[in-house]
Structures are given as structure tokens and as C-alpha cells.
Motif scaffolding. Structure first.
Motif, PDB file in Angstrom:
ATOM      1  N   ALA A 115      -9.183  30.447  -1.588  1.00 52.82           N
ATOM      2  CA  ALA A 115     -10.358  31.030  -0.928  1.00 52.82           C
ATOM      3  C   ALA A 115     -11.636  30.639  -1.670  1.00 52.82           C
ATOM      4  O   ALA A 115     -12.640  30.271  -1.047  1.00 52.82           O
ATOM      5  CB  ALA A 115     -10.215  32.545  -0.851  1.00 52.82           C
ATOM      6  N   ALA A 116     -11.603  30.713  -2.996  1.00 53.35           N
ATOM      7  CA  ALA A 116     -12.792  30.368  -3.784  1.00 53.35           C
ATOM      8  C   ALA A 116     -13.138  28.887  -3.633  1.00 53.35           C
ATOM      9  O   ALA A 116     -14.321  28.517  -3.550  1.00 53.35           O
ATOM     10  CB  ALA A 116     -12.567  30.725  -5.249  1.00 53.35           C
ATOM     11  N   ASP A 117     -12.127  28.032  -3.583  1.00 49.25           N
ATOM     12  CA  ASP A 117     -12.384  26.596  -3.416  1.00 49.25           C
ATOM     13  C   ASP A 117     -13.047  26.306  -2.071  1.00 49.25           C
ATOM     14  O   ASP A 117     -13.950  25.455  -1.977  1.00 49.25           O
ATOM     15  CB  ASP A 117     -11.075  25.812  -3.536  1.00 49.25           C
ATOM     16  CG  ASP A 117     -10.567  25.727  -4.973  1.00 49.25           C
ATOM     17  OD1 ASP A 117     -11.360  25.970  -5.905  1.00 49.25           O
ATOM     18  OD2 ASP A 117      -9.373  25.408  -5.153  1.00 49.25           O
ATOM     19  N   ILE A 118     -12.614  26.990  -1.016  1.00 48.08           N
ATOM     20  CA  ILE A 118     -13.233  26.805   0.286  1.00 48.08           C
ATOM     21  C   ILE A 118     -14.698  27.234   0.235  1.00 48.08           C
ATOM     22  O   ILE A 118     -15.587  26.547   0.746  1.00 48.08           O
ATOM     23  CB  ILE A 118     -12.457  27.586   1.363  1.00 48.08           C
ATOM     24  CG1 ILE A 118     -11.092  26.927   1.600  1.00 48.08           C
ATOM     25  CG2 ILE A 118     -13.254  27.671   2.666  1.00 48.08           C
ATOM     26  CD1 ILE A 118     -10.145  27.762   2.440  1.00 48.08           C
ATOM     27  N   ALA A 119     -14.959  28.374  -0.396  1.00 49.38           N
ATOM     28  CA  ALA A 119     -16.345  28.844  -0.503  1.00 49.38           C
ATOM     29  C   ALA A 119     -17.214  27.856  -1.272  1.00 49.38           C
ATOM     30  O   ALA A 119     -18.365  27.594  -0.898  1.00 49.38           O
ATOM     31  CB  ALA A 119     -16.377  30.219  -1.167  1.00 49.38           C
ATOM     32  N   ARG A 120     -16.672  27.289  -2.340  1.00 48.44           N
ATOM     33  CA  ARG A 120     -17.446  26.344  -3.151  1.00 48.44           C
ATOM     34  C   ARG A 120     -17.786  25.070  -2.370  1.00 48.44           C
ATOM     35  O   ARG A 120     -18.772  24.393  -2.671  1.00 48.44           O
ATOM     36  CB  ARG A 120     -16.675  25.970  -4.419  1.00 48.44           C
ATOM     37  CG  ARG A 120     -16.507  27.101  -5.429  1.00 48.44           C
ATOM     38  CD  ARG A 120     -15.894  26.580  -6.719  1.00 48.44           C
ATOM     39  NE  ARG A 120     -15.590  27.664  -7.633  1.00 48.44           N
ATOM     40  CZ  ARG A 120     -14.360  28.183  -7.791  1.00 48.44           C
ATOM     41  NH1 ARG A 120     -13.333  27.697  -7.084  1.00 48.44           N
ATOM     42  NH2 ARG A 120     -14.162  29.174  -8.640  1.00 48.44           N
ATOM     43  N   SER A 121     -16.973  24.741  -1.379  1.00 48.50           N
ATOM     44  CA  SER A 121     -17.168  23.481  -0.660  1.00 48.50           C
ATOM     45  C   SER A 121     -18.268  23.552   0.389  1.00 48.50           C
ATOM     46  O   SER A 121     -18.668  22.522   0.939  1.00 48.50           O
ATOM     47  CB  SER A 121     -15.857  23.068   0.026  1.00 48.50           C
ATOM     48  OG  SER A 121     -15.584  23.877   1.165  1.00 48.50           O
ATOM     49  N   ALA A 122     -18.787  24.742   0.685  1.00 47.10           N
ATOM     50  CA  ALA A 122     -19.741  24.921   1.783  1.00 47.10           C
ATOM     51  C   ALA A 122     -21.182  24.867   1.282  1.00 47.10           C
ATOM     52  O   ALA A 122     -21.562  25.652   0.406  1.00 47.10           O
ATOM     53  CB  ALA A 122     -19.490  26.251   2.480  1.00 47.10           C
ATOM     54  N   PRO A 123     -22.007  23.982   1.822  1.00 51.46           N
ATOM     55  CA  PRO A 123     -23.444  23.997   1.502  1.00 51.46           C
ATOM     56  C   PRO A 123     -24.131  25.119   2.282  1.00 51.46           C
ATOM     57  O   PRO A 123     -24.220  25.068   3.504  1.00 51.46           O
ATOM     58  CB  PRO A 123     -23.925  22.618   1.964  1.00 51.46           C
ATOM     59  CG  PRO A 123     -22.952  22.207   3.031  1.00 51.46           C
ATOM     60  CD  PRO A 123     -21.641  22.862   2.715  1.00 51.46           C
ATOM     61  N   VAL A 124     -24.576  26.145   1.586  1.00 50.67           N
ATOM     62  CA  VAL A 124     -25.084  27.352   2.240  1.00 50.67           C
ATOM     63  C   VAL A 124     -26.583  27.512   2.029  1.00 50.67           C
ATOM     64  O   VAL A 124     -27.165  26.935   1.112  1.00 50.67           O
ATOM     65  CB  VAL A 124     -24.350  28.623   1.734  1.00 50.67           C
ATOM     66  CG1 VAL A 124     -22.853  28.522   2.009  1.00 50.67           C
ATOM     67  CG2 VAL A 124     -24.605  28.857   0.252  1.00 50.67           C
ATOM     68  N   SER A 125     -27.174  28.333   2.892  1.00 52.32           N
ATOM     69  CA  SER A 125     -28.594  28.655   2.765  1.00 52.32           C
ATOM     70  C   SER A 125     -28.834  30.145   2.596  1.00 52.32           C
ATOM     71  O   SER A 125     -29.976  30.569   2.400  1.00 52.32           O
ATOM     72  CB  SER A 125     -29.345  28.165   4.007  1.00 52.32           C
ATOM     73  OG  SER A 125     -28.858  28.811   5.178  1.00 52.32           O
ATOM     74  N   ALA A 126     -27.770  30.941   2.706  1.00 51.58           N
ATOM     75  CA  ALA A 126     -27.881  32.399   2.603  1.00 51.58           C
ATOM     76  C   ALA A 126     -26.712  32.926   1.779  1.00 51.58           C
ATOM     77  O   ALA A 126     -25.692  32.245   1.603  1.00 51.58           O
ATOM     78  CB  ALA A 126     -27.896  33.045   3.990  1.00 51.58           C
ATOM     79  N   SER A 127     -26.856  34.142   1.314  1.00 52.25           N
ATOM     80  CA  SER A 127     -25.896  34.702   0.366  1.00 52.25           C
ATOM     81  C   SER A 127     -25.038  35.794   0.989  1.00 52.25           C
ATOM     82  O   SER A 127     -25.497  36.548   1.848  1.00 52.25           O
ATOM     83  CB  SER A 127     -26.640  35.284  -0.836  1.00 52.25           C
ATOM     84  OG  SER A 127     -27.434  34.310  -1.462  1.00 52.25           O
TER      85      SER A 127
END
Length: 354
Positions: free
Chosen positions: A203-215
Motif C-alpha cells: 500500500a505504501a509503495d503504491i502511494a509513493r508512486s503517485a504524483p499528487v497535488s493534495a494531501s
């Protein structure tokens, strides 16, 4: 009172989306209308909202093409343009882009006992004029892997479980690096975790892979562990449970580095009161009975922490908050247990198992 449920029969992403959009067209259109009103009150212009939706769709297609296809299918079924469905999925990103603030939001508690399954519960607070948006959705993203999620009509996921034994809770955060340059919607991160992950590390690896603009923070839970995955444009931090197996989160960063850019410190000080309430009620939040855990979340402002929220109808709609759902995860069964409303309305008979 129960939330509407939908079980997808289609496995192709676009076909699955079109099926959902066709069956829930009125609810999805109403949800889009509600968010359009919210964005307008918060200061967004229609052209801005469309541009943000189009950008969210582009970013989603680059990061998770199948999820972009599913949003396009929902749009086709609901008689909308794909960017409009992307707007609903990117509502967190749009609100960050507008720099909208408020004082509601969610509280999550996870306890990993020495014996027995994880004991979880969260309140989900949102704007009261959107109280008809929530739904429960069951889908099978790949053969034998079932996802069940509490979400909003047209939104690909939020709080949920999968039959690989992983579940997620979900809370919004705000960081100084949040930007109007729309990235991958955090709700799509939750969905991809439910679709693909069986462990907290995955789950953490998937989150790290996403370029995000909000938290936001996604708290991933399995029978063997848990972690709050704090997501922001400044990076991703993974917060483990304490030595006592307790992991609790509200709407401020717990990671020391990310907390240096905290936005809720002055904008939503109630988040700290709510977390103190959770800390003070760990014993009850460790109970094997979900009803007891939910009642431990019962606290009202102004005399106590505003864990159970009720709208102030004198305020504009972007400043009215209500606890719309109380939710626990049953990982062993791959099920959600959901109560429509806040802890002050909970009884043994009001739980919906999905």
C-alpha cells in the motif's frame, strides 16, 4: 437508515464504470451538482473547475490507465463528460487548489490487540448538503479479488476492504505544498491500494508512486499490522502503531518532517482535540465490539472534542459539517460495517454489514 449498495457484474474497467453510471445516474449527477455548488461558494470559476477535471483525468490516465477508463465509463453511463466524473474524484485536489478551509473532518482509530483481529473505527465528516452522496460498492478488479468500498457516487473508492485481507481508512490533510496544479486524485490512490495491495508495504509503495497535488492520510490495516500513510506533494511518510498496538489519526500530520508544513495547525485546531479524545479513550476503542468502539467516539463541541459533528445551519454550505457515517473494518470477512450518521445515533440495530 442504510446507504445504497451496488454490486458490479462487469470486470472490464470501462464496462464496469458504464454499468455503475447507468444504474446510479441520478445520484452521480446530484453529487456533481453538490460539488459544483461547493466549489462556487469556495470561490472557483466554472472554467477553473473544468480545467482541473481535465488535468486530473490526464494525470490519472498516466498513472492508472484502467482507472481513467473506469471514470470514462461512469461518465458514459451517467450522461456526463469524463472531466465531470474526474472533478468528483478530484474534489480533494480542487478544494486544495481553491485553498478552501473548514473545521470538520474525520477521526480514525486502529488497535492491534495481542489476540484477535484489528479493532478499527472511524467517523466520516463531510458537508451536510452532500449527505446523499455516500454509497457502498462491491467490485472484482481481477478474478477472485473482491473490493468493497464506502465511497461517494461516482468516486472510485474511499474507505474499504479487499479479500486479500487489507483494509483502508481515509482522512484529509492539508500541507503548505498543496497546489492547484492538479495531480493524481488521492481517492484513486485508495482505490488502487484496494485493487492491488495485500500488505501495508505494498500500500505504501503504491502511494509513493503517485504524483499528487493534495494531501491525505490512508491508514492501511491487515491482520499482521497497520500504518498511516501520510501523502503530500512534499513526500510520503509511514506512521506505524505504537508499542501498544495503537494507531490513531485525525486531520494533521504526525510525521515530524511533514508536520513542519502543517496547514491545519491554525485553520482546524479541533483536529488536535479530537486526537486527544481518541488517546484518552483507548481502552474503549480496543473493545472487540464495534458498537462500543463507536460510542467511544461520542464527543460533541463546544464542551468536548468535536468527534461527532453536527452542522451549524447559520453558516454557508462550505462551512457546515456533519458526521455522515461511522465505519469499522472486518478484515477476516472482507466486509465493512457501516452506520449512517454519527456515534450519537449508534445502536446495535443500526449497523449495515456490506
Amino acid at each position: 437508515m442504510t446507504f445504497p449498495c451496488f454490486t458490479s457484474s462487469q470486470t472490464d474497467p470501462r464496462a464496469r464504470g458504464k454499468e455503475l453510471g447507468t444504474h446510479l445516474r441520478k445520484r452521480i449527477v446530484a453529487n456533481l451538482t453538490g460539488y459544483t455548488e461547493l466549489f462556487a461558494v469556495a470561490g472557483a470559476r466554472p472554467a477553473q473547475v473544468r480545467a482541473w477535471g481535465e488535468r486530473a483525468l490526464d494525470r490519472s490516465a498516466a498513472w492508472a490507465p484502467s482507472l481513467a477508463e473506469e471514470m470514462a465509463g461512469i461518465a458514459a453511463g451517467a450522461g456526463l463528460d469524463p472531466w465531470q466524473v474526474a472533478v468528483v474524484n478530484a474534489r480533494t485536489e480542487i478544494l486544495a487548489g481553491i485553498d478552501a478551509v473548514g473545521h470538520g473532518e474525520c477521526s480514525t482509530s486502529v488497535v492491534l490487540p495481542e489476540q484477535g483481529p484489528p479493532r478499527t473505527v472511524q467517523t466520516w465528516d463531510w458537508h451536510d448538503h452532500l449527505r446523499d452522496a455516500p454509497m457502498l460498492w462491491e467490485l472484482e478488479p481481477r478474478p477472485g479479488h473482491v473490493v468493497r468500498t464506502f465511497t461517494e457516487a461516482g468516486v472510485l473508492a474511499k474507505i474499504g476492504v479487499n479479500t486479500a485481507g487489507l483494509g483502508v481508512h481515509f482522512n484529509i490533510l492539508r500541507h503548505v505544498t498543496d497546489t492547484a496544479e492538479t495531480g493524481v486524485p488521492v481517492h484513486l490512490i485508495a482505490r488502487r491500494i484496494l485493487d492491488e495491495a495485500a500488505t501495508v508495504e505494498e500500500a505504501a509503495d503504491i502511494a509513493r508512486s503517485a504524483p499528487v497535488s493534495a494531501s491525505s492520510v490512508i491508514t492501511a490495516v491487515t491482520d499482521g499490522g497497520a500504518a498511516s500513510i501520510e501523502i503530500s506533494p512534499a513526500g510520503v511518510a509511514v506512521i506505524p502503531p505504537g508499542p501498544d498496538g495503537v494507531l490513531q489519526h485525525c486531520n494533521h500530520f504526525l510525521d515530524a518532517d511533514l508536520a513542519a508544513g502543517e496547514r491545519h495547525a491554525t485553520e482546524r485546531p479541533g483536529t488536535y482535540d479530537r486526537l486527544r479524545h481518541l488517546h484518552d479513550h483507548v481502552e474503549a476503542l480496543s473493545d472487540a465490539d464495534l458498537n462500543a468502539r463507536a460510542l467511544a467516539m461520542l464527543a460533541h463541541a463546544p464542551d468536548d472534542a468535536p468527534v461527532c459533528a453536527h452542522p451549524d445551519l447559520t453558516q454557508p454550505l462550505n462551512q457546515r459539517w456533519e458526521t455522515l457515517a461511522t465505519i469499522g473494518l472486518d478484515l477476516a470477512a472482507g466486509r465493512l460495517r457501516v452506520h449512517q450518521g454519527g456515534p450519537c445515533q449508534v445502536t446495535e440495530a443500526t449497523w449495515q454489514t456490506f
